[in-house]
Write a protein that holds these residues in place. Structure first.
Motif, PDB file in Angstrom:
ATOM      1  N   LEU A   1       0.745  -0.969   0.234  1.00 25.05           N
ATOM      2  CA  LEU A   1       0.286  -0.001   0.174  1.00 25.05           C
ATOM      3  C   LEU A   1       0.895   1.348  -0.095  1.00 25.05           C
ATOM      4  CD1 LEU A   1      -2.655   1.605   0.018  1.00 25.05           C
ATOM      5  CD2 LEU A   1      -2.296   1.107   2.551  1.00 25.05           C
ATOM      6  N   TYR A   2       1.690   2.025   1.096  1.00 19.22           N
ATOM      7  CA  TYR A   2       2.725   2.403   1.171  1.00 19.22           C
ATOM      8  C   TYR A   2       3.516   2.567  -0.913  1.00 19.22           C
ATOM      9  CZ  TYR A   2       2.829   3.712   5.427  1.00 19.22           C
ATOM     10  OH  TYR A   2       2.466   4.637   6.945  1.00 19.22           O
ATOM     11  N   MET A   3       3.783   1.539  -0.897  1.00 16.79           N
ATOM     12  CA  MET A   3       4.507   2.072  -1.916  1.00 16.79           C
ATOM     13  C   MET A   3       3.378   1.957  -3.116  1.00 16.79           C
ATOM     14  SD  MET A   3       4.065   0.832  -6.505  1.00 16.79           S
ATOM     15  CE  MET A   3       3.538  -1.351  -5.946  1.00 16.79           C
ATOM     16  N   HIS A   4       1.676   1.655  -3.246  1.00 16.98           N
ATOM     17  CA  HIS A   4       1.088   2.800  -4.784  1.00 16.98           C
ATOM     18  C   HIS A   4       0.764   4.375  -4.257  1.00 16.98           C
ATOM     19  CE1 HIS A   4      -0.174  -0.669  -6.991  1.00 16.98           C
ATOM     20  NE2 HIS A   4       0.010  -1.656  -5.844  1.00 16.98           N
ATOM     21  N   LEU A   5       0.536   3.968  -2.236  1.00 17.88           N
ATOM     22  CA  LEU A   5       0.818   5.863  -2.123  1.00 17.88           C
ATOM     23  C   LEU A   5       1.588   6.965  -2.561  1.00 17.88           C
ATOM     24  CD1 LEU A   5      -0.933   4.602   1.576  1.00 17.88           C
ATOM     25  CD2 LEU A   5      -1.888   6.167  -0.630  1.00 17.88           C
ATOM     26  N   ASP A   6       3.134   6.297  -2.757  1.00 13.08           N
ATOM     27  CA  ASP A   6       4.346   7.283  -2.451  1.00 13.08           C
ATOM     28  C   ASP A   6       3.920   7.125  -4.948  1.00 13.08           C
ATOM     29  OD1 ASP A   6       6.987   7.993  -2.266  1.00 13.08           O
ATOM     30  OD2 ASP A   6       7.517   6.374  -4.294  1.00 13.08           O
ATOM     31  N   ARG A   7       3.146   6.545  -5.143  1.00 13.83           N
ATOM     32  CA  ARG A   7       3.079   7.167  -6.471  1.00 13.83           C
ATOM     33  C   ARG A   7       2.253   8.022  -6.726  1.00 13.83           C
ATOM     34  NH1 ARG A   7       4.957   2.495 -10.384  1.00 13.83           N
ATOM     35  NH2 ARG A   7       4.394   4.028 -11.946  1.00 13.83           N
ATOM     36  N   LEU A   8       0.755   7.629  -6.272  1.00 14.44           N
ATOM     37  CA  LEU A   8      -0.139   9.079  -5.909  1.00 14.44           C
ATOM     38  C   LEU A   8       0.074   9.809  -5.363  1.00 14.44           C
ATOM     39  CD1 LEU A   8      -3.254   6.052  -4.812  1.00 14.44           C
ATOM     40  CD2 LEU A   8      -2.711   7.370  -7.170  1.00 14.44           C
ATOM     41  N   GLU A   9       1.355   9.837  -4.707  1.00 18.79           N
ATOM     42  CA  GLU A   9       1.676  11.350  -3.558  1.00 18.79           C
ATOM     43  C   GLU A   9       2.516  12.118  -4.873  1.00 18.79           C
ATOM     44  OE1 GLU A   9       2.463  12.396   1.082  1.00 18.79           O
ATOM     45  OE2 GLU A   9       3.522  10.843   0.021  1.00 18.79           O
ATOM     46  N   LYS A  10       3.598  11.232  -5.281  1.00 17.02           N
ATOM     47  CA  LYS A  10       4.585  11.905  -5.881  1.00 17.02           C
ATOM     48  C   LYS A  10       3.997  12.924  -7.367  1.00 17.02           C
ATOM     49  CE  LYS A  10       8.534   9.669  -4.954  1.00 17.02           C
ATOM     50  NZ  LYS A  10       9.502   8.168  -5.196  1.00 17.02           N
ATOM     51  N   ALA A  11       2.307  12.092  -7.814  1.00 13.90           N
ATOM     52  CA  ALA A  11       2.014  13.112  -8.758  1.00 13.90           C
ATOM     53  C   ALA A  11       0.939  13.339  -8.560  1.00 13.90           C
ATOM     54  CB  ALA A  11       0.968  11.502  -9.446  1.00 13.90           C
ATOM     55  N   GLY A  12       1.083  13.852  -7.387  1.00 21.74           N
ATOM     56  CA  GLY A  12       0.108  15.299  -6.652  1.00 21.74           C
ATOM     57  C   GLY A  12      -1.424  14.224  -6.433  1.00 21.74           C
ATOM     58  N   LEU A  13      -1.607  13.219  -6.126  1.00 25.75           N
ATOM     59  CA  LEU A  13      -3.152  13.436  -6.534  1.00 25.75           C
ATOM     60  C   LEU A  13      -3.844  13.086  -5.202  1.00 25.75           C
ATOM     61  CD1 LEU A  13      -3.461  10.932  -8.980  1.00 25.75           C
ATOM     62  CD2 LEU A  13      -4.021  13.191  -9.148  1.00 25.75           C
ATOM     63  N   VAL A  14      -2.746  12.176  -3.693  1.00 22.95           N
ATOM     64  CA  VAL A  14      -2.982  12.075  -2.877  1.00 22.95           C
ATOM     65  C   VAL A  14      -1.823  12.860  -1.781  1.00 22.95           C
ATOM     66  CG1 VAL A  14      -3.837  10.053  -2.688  1.00 22.95           C
ATOM     67  CG2 VAL A  14      -0.931  10.379  -2.118  1.00 22.95           C
ATOM     68  N   VAL A  15      -2.295  13.111   0.047  1.00 25.15           N
ATOM     69  CA  VAL A  15      -0.930  13.951   0.698  1.00 25.15           C
ATOM     70  C   VAL A  15      -1.384  13.325   1.623  1.00 25.15           C
ATOM     71  CG1 VAL A  15      -0.965  16.499   1.778  1.00 25.15           C
ATOM     72  CG2 VAL A  15      -1.861  16.543  -0.388  1.00 25.15           C
ATOM     73  N   GLY A  16      -0.225  12.691   2.654  1.00 23.43           N
ATOM     74  CA  GLY A  16      -0.014  12.091   3.559  1.00 23.43           C
ATOM     75  C   GLY A  16       0.542  13.004   4.588  1.00 23.43           C
ATOM     76  N   ARG A  17      -0.354  12.765   5.844  1.00 26.12           N
ATOM     77  CA  ARG A  17       0.698  13.423   7.219  1.00 26.12           C
ATOM     78  C   ARG A  17       0.217  12.470   7.878  1.00 26.12           C
ATOM     79  NH1 ARG A  17      -3.887  16.557   4.698  1.00 26.12           N
ATOM     80  NH2 ARG A  17      -3.207  18.863   3.991  1.00 26.12           N
ATOM     81  N   LEU A  18       1.792  12.454   8.878  1.00 23.00           N
ATOM     82  CA  LEU A  18       1.819  11.226   9.879  1.00 23.00           C
ATOM     83  C   LEU A  18       1.426  12.612  11.666  1.00 23.00           C
ATOM     84  CD1 LEU A  18       3.452   9.456  10.924  1.00 23.00           C
ATOM     85  CD2 LEU A  18       5.347  10.889  11.423  1.00 23.00           C
ATOM     86  N   GLU A  19       0.479  12.260  11.726  1.00 24.85           N
ATOM     87  CA  GLU A  19      -0.222  12.338  13.630  1.00 24.85           C
ATOM     88  C   GLU A  19      -0.484  11.764  14.368  1.00 24.85           C
ATOM     89  OE1 GLU A  19      -3.920  14.327  12.401  1.00 24.85           O
ATOM     90  OE2 GLU A  19      -3.914  14.787  10.593  1.00 24.85           O
ATOM     91  N   LEU A  20      -0.281  12.171  15.443  1.00 20.58           N
ATOM     92  CA  LEU A  20      -0.340  11.650  16.743  1.00 20.58           C
ATOM     93  C   LEU A  20      -1.660  11.663  17.334  1.00 20.58           C
ATOM     94  CD1 LEU A  20       3.335  13.148  18.996  1.00 20.58           C
ATOM     95  CD2 LEU A  20       3.040  10.740  17.556  1.00 20.58           C
TER      96      LEU A  20
END
Length: 128
Positions: A46-65
């Protein structure tokens, strides 16, 4: 957008699993473990797919506590509209040409380059 960015975007949406990720995130943001459960996919994949989507500007990831101090990585869709037509492709190619130095594109600004001058040791054009 240049051709490299256009290809990254098309590659990102050109995979069934990444389309499923977009579908799950359409209802709102999710943390990775929940998204992996819904998609029945391992987190590394899933992280591999999310990375591709994020690099293309389609998703945004945020680290939260979380309240109990755990780090959770949330992903959500970025606003996007995908429109592909001849004008989109031509604009990407034009962006490539305008960003590259003339020697990389072979563009001489319309000028015809004269042949290189022959030196005394140049065998071209000399017959004995």
């Amino acid at each position: 957008m240049n051709s490299e960015q256009l290809l990254a975007l098309l590659s990102a949406v050109g995979h069934a699993q990444r389309l499923r990720v977009i579908g799950e995130l359409a209802d709102g943001r999710l943390y990775v473990s929940e998204l992996a459960r819904r998609l029945e996919m391992s987190r590394p994949l899933l992280y591999m797919h999310l990375d591709r989507l994020e690099k293309a500007g389609l998703v945004v990831g945020r680290l939260e506590l979380s309240e109990d101090g755990k780090a959770l990585k949330y992903f959500e869709l970025a606003p996007f509209e995908l429109k592909l037509n001849v004008a989109t492709v031509l604009a990407a190619l034009q962006e490539d040409r305008s960003a590259a130095p003339p020697e990389e594109t072979g563009d001489t600004g319309g000028a015809v380059q004269p042949p290189a001058a022959k030196g005394p040791n140049d065998p071209r054009g000399t017959r004995t």
